[in-house]
Design an enzyme around this catalytic site. Structure first.
Site, PDB file in Angstrom:
ATOM      1  N   GLU A  97      37.441  36.040  50.718  1.00  0.00           N
ATOM      2  CA  GLU A  97      37.704  35.790  52.135  1.00  0.00           C
ATOM      3  C   GLU A  97      37.950  34.316  52.412  1.00  0.00           C
ATOM      4  O   GLU A  97      37.597  33.457  51.619  1.00  0.00           O
ATOM      5  CB  GLU A  97      36.538  36.245  52.998  1.00  0.00           C
TER       6      GLU A  97
ATOM      7  N   GLY B  82      33.886  30.573  48.219  1.00  0.00           N
ATOM      8  CA  GLY B  82      34.491  31.780  48.771  1.00  0.00           C
ATOM      9  C   GLY B  82      35.855  32.019  48.155  1.00  0.00           C
ATOM     10  O   GLY B  82      36.085  31.661  47.000  1.00  0.00           O
ATOM     11  N   GLU B  83      36.740  32.676  48.910  1.00  0.00           N
ATOM     12  CA  GLU B  83      38.098  33.038  48.454  1.00  0.00           C
ATOM     13  C   GLU B  83      38.071  34.126  47.380  1.00  0.00           C
ATOM     14  O   GLU B  83      39.121  34.519  46.896  1.00  0.00           O
ATOM     15  CB  GLU B  83      38.863  31.825  47.860  1.00  0.00           C
ATOM     16  N   GLY B  84      36.873  34.535  46.949  1.00  0.00           N
ATOM     17  CA  GLY B  84      36.764  35.418  45.802  1.00  0.00           C
ATOM     18  C   GLY B  84      36.625  34.661  44.493  1.00  0.00           C
ATOM     19  O   GLY B  84      36.667  35.268  43.412  1.00  0.00           O
TER      20      GLY B  84
END
Lengths: 318, 318
Positions: free
Chosen positions: B143, B285-287
């Site tokens: 995300e 984040g961002e995966g």
């Protein structure tokens, strides 16, 4: 180590499109790698996995759950591509070479005499030295040798002191009784050879083995070539520790790939000041834990060298 | 979950050329993966990374170190290939898709009312559901959304109880003062919406955000498709927790990719009974942490499915 390249990498890292420090240890790894490679924006194109195999006279004491002939059988398995390390090397794009060191002539049982002659030691160090690909940009050294957790325990104890029980573990999976026997065998070896704490190469000769010496030789060569090394488990780390005990800082080009489930590996890494990248309960050797950590290094370096800066992306800073 | 496939994988694992258990958690991961895929000797050929982005009205309270426009700027960066997650997805051979969810219409500030209407919530869940590639064999949900550690803290607190301070962390890097403000904002949201512990989807609607709902939708879809999921950091895990609170065991197809440096992530994983694969201090984040763990899954499955058995290799057993 190229401090200017590391500084340039650190400056680049500060401009990448992420909050400062948000990639955690990946940032430190990329900067460290850049320093050793002398390139502020490096790539990992040619990781190499080296697996050294040796046999050990001390197996006559019944210290392993597996018979000594398994060393040669596993070398055949490595060459045929069927072992864990083959799968991991392939998964992460590493070349792999297997170096079998005089398997038909085990080292001497260290409870009866020195494991190796000086000629044996030099030959094994040289075999490791020569096995490193000068074009490699990342090195994993692994090993196979039935009985070699016993050998590594004796070596670690000779290098760092403490009791045999502090360094002896279950290896491939010996019973409580087997562990007690291993500990007695390690203690007997230490008693025979006396205090070797001031002479790490002599400790390697008396208590070590050919594959341990070869790993030490390969790690030393990598230093000269400025090839960063990922250390594997207990046996690899014990071999590397010989270099650090001989010259403080000799393992600056090495990162600990993982902490193994073999009892004393965590303590050994702590003595070397190395914090492992992975902790997944592996205790296989072969270079397997370090090979898995190739991916962590690849991720770190890919982010560092592939990401754009805030300015390039037109992203507002914090 | 295909128990027969898992049993067959377990039987295969016991015959591979390694001491029993020597690959540690890699063995458990491979057997678990085999069970979800219904294949005792699976391969990972098509990992997918999904990055969902949303904006949050609560940023008006000054909870983030970065301005809200960074969400859209980072979406552009993802699409151009310049962010950390792009490098990691590429490094480990994953496809990547970015889904921006109504960025021009932030959710409502949860200290003033419910973050989303029921229609908003359903649309975001559906966007996640639809984004999963039915051909994928491993999924990472990530995300981007300025302010979303505040949102995740409020959601986690609503789901699991405790005080706002137990769940609120520094996100992209706020100061001590900023952390105190975030904690007050989370507490205000919880006070406004009352006790939601019995209604996890309502907690998601009132306190969550579109990218969190989309991750929950994607993770639910993956369950139906029997695609194992690697959970990322605090925000992803908070979104996933909605499913587990709604139905115990709903995250059986999920493994925790890493534990992030965001304060409460470890506690959240413990509530879900998930032990992380990696602990490298990431908090991006961002995966990103989960994408790094793709490599661990690849290593586990490569060993399991690529190694030969003792019998095939002619290696003597222990």
């Amino acid at each position: 180590f190229d401090a200017a390249a590391a500084d340039a990498a650190r400056a680049r890292n500060a401009q990448l499109t992420k909050p400062p420090g948000a990639l955690g240890r990946l940032e430190d790894l990329a900067i460290w790698y850049a320093g050793w490679r002398g390139d502020p924006r490096p790539r990992i194109n040619r990781p190499q996995v080296l697996v050294f195999a040796g046999n050990h006279g001390v197996t006559a004491q019944g210290v392993s759950a597996f018979p000594a002939e398994v060393t040669a059988q596993m070398v055949a398995n490595f060459k045929a591509g069927g072992a864990a390390i083959n799968q991991l090397a392939q998964a992460f794009g590493a070349t792999m070479a297997v170096v079998a060191l005089d398997l038909d002539t085990p080292t001497r049982d260290f409870t009866a005499g020195a494991a190796m002659t000086e000629d044996d030691l030099v030959a094994a160090l040289a075999a490791g030295w020569e096995a490193v690909d000068p074009q490699a940009d990342l090195l994993v050294t692994g090993e196979m040798g039935i009985g070699n957790t016993t050998v590594a325990a004796a070596l670690a104890c000779a290098l760092f002191g403490g009791g045999a029980g502090d360094w002896t573990g279950r290896g491939t999976g010996v019973s409580d009784e087997g562990l007690a026997l291993k500990t007695r065998v390690v203690a007997a070896g230490l008693a025979l050879h006396g205090d070797l704490t001031g002479d790490p190469l002599e400790a390697l000769r008396c208590l070590g083995g050919r594959e341990l010496a070869a790993m030490a030789g390969a790690i030393a060569r990598a230093r000269v070539l400025r090839v960063p090394v990922i250390l594997d488990g207990f046996i690899c780390t014990a071999a590397a520790a010989v270099l650090e005990c001989a010259e403080e800082g000799a393992l600056g080009h090495c990162v600990a790939g993982h902490v193994s489930a073999e009892g004393a590996h965590g303590a050994l890494l702590a003595r070397l000041g190395k914090k492992p990248l992975l902790d997944l309960g592996l205790r296989l050797g072969e270079g397997s834990g370090a090979a898995l950590a190739i991916a962590v290094m690849q991720g770190a370096v890919a982010c560092h060298s592939g990401m754009v800066t805030f300015e390039e992306a037109g992203v507002s800073g914090g």
